[in-house]
Design an enzyme around this catalytic site. Structure first.
Site, PDB file in Angstrom:
ATOM      1  N   GLY A  13      -3.707 -20.290 -75.077  1.00 24.61           N
ATOM      2  CA  GLY A  13      -2.316 -20.083 -74.681  1.00 24.61           C
ATOM      3  C   GLY A  13      -1.689 -21.229 -73.923  1.00 24.61           C
ATOM      4  CG  ASP A  14      -0.873 -23.867 -70.335  1.00 19.55           C
ATOM      5  OD1 ASP A  14      -0.181 -24.667 -70.988  1.00 19.55           O
ATOM      6  OD2 ASP A  14      -0.923 -23.877 -69.094  1.00 19.55           O
ATOM      7  CG  LEU A  15      -6.547 -26.065 -75.428  1.00 16.21           C
ATOM      8  CD1 LEU A  15      -7.443 -25.778 -74.237  1.00 16.21           C
ATOM      9  CD2 LEU A  15      -7.246 -25.629 -76.709  1.00 16.21           C
TER      10      LEU A  15
END
Length: 230
Positions: A109-111
């Site tokens: 999700g926030d890579l």
């Protein structure tokens, strides 16, 4: 790339195992802690900075996708410029998914390069905003903020092939990140936006300011969607 592709393929693998089990007579085994998830969303709310994602379940990715164009932006920044642009795009979004079947995949999700590191035992990631969604969603911020070279994506797509319409969906998924940053820091570019984050990371994506860059991305996506025949 192996770990990320396995993460994205894990839910589909659980589905295959479940289907196989239903067709086979075997001795009962204890239930797995992680079961196949056929919907989009997540079991609990998650947070991107201070932005809360409710993660309610939905059977359709197009209707679920957590786009943060909401009245909260109007209240927080007293700015309504994004709403009319977004409302014009919403009816056109299904065009981006006509040639692709989206299966729920477990996402980070926030890579991006600020959320990965290396230990003696191998690569690690942290600070996730977990959800079940389209595997391409994880790739958008990875491209935008760097830290992953071309060989990574070539190897990743050797296991999860690049689907038709990828570029348009890349812009769509990038919008989520743009709005999160706009929400956190307002419209202007801030060199020390996250304190420890390298300024060049933000400058490459938001050099025109968080608001201007977001509105430009909305217009770019709108042009691409209108070029796709209904």
């Amino acid at each position: 790339y192996i770990l990320l592709s396995r993460l994205h393929l894990h839910n589909a693998d659980l589905k295959r195992r479940a289907v196989k089990a239903e067709r086979t007579i075997t001795r009962a085994k204890s239930a797995r802690h992680v079961r196949y998830q056929g919907r989009f969303g997540f079991h609990v709310p998650t947070f991107a900075g201070y932005s809360r994602q409710s993660n309610t379940w939905d059977s359709s990715w197009v209707s679920y996708h957590p786009f943060p164009v909401s009245p909260r932006w109007h209240r927080q920044h007293n700015d309504r410029d994004a709403r009319p642009l977004w409302n014009c795009l919403v009816p056109l979004l299904p065009r981006l998914f006509r040639d692709v079947s989206v299966e729920p995949a477990l996402l980070h999700g926030d890579l991006w390069r600020g959320n990965i590191a290396q230990t003696d035992h191998g690569p690690v990631s942290f600070d996730p905003i977990s959800l079940y969604g389209h595997s391409e969603f994880d790739l958008s911020i990875m491209v935008k903020h760097g830290g992953f070279d071309q060989s990574f994506f070539q190897a990743y797509h050797s296991l999860i092939p690049r689907a038709p319409g990828f570029e348009g969906r890349y812009h769509l998924y990038s919008l989520h990140h743009h709005f999160q940053i706009w929400s956190l820091f307002g419209g202007d570019f801030v060199d020390n936006a996250l304190g420890i984050v390298e300024p060049e990371v933000f400058r490459s994506a938001f050099g025109e300011g968080f608001k201007t860059s977001t509105l430009n991305l909305l217009r770019t996506l709108g042009d691409e969607l209108r070029e796709i025949k209904a």
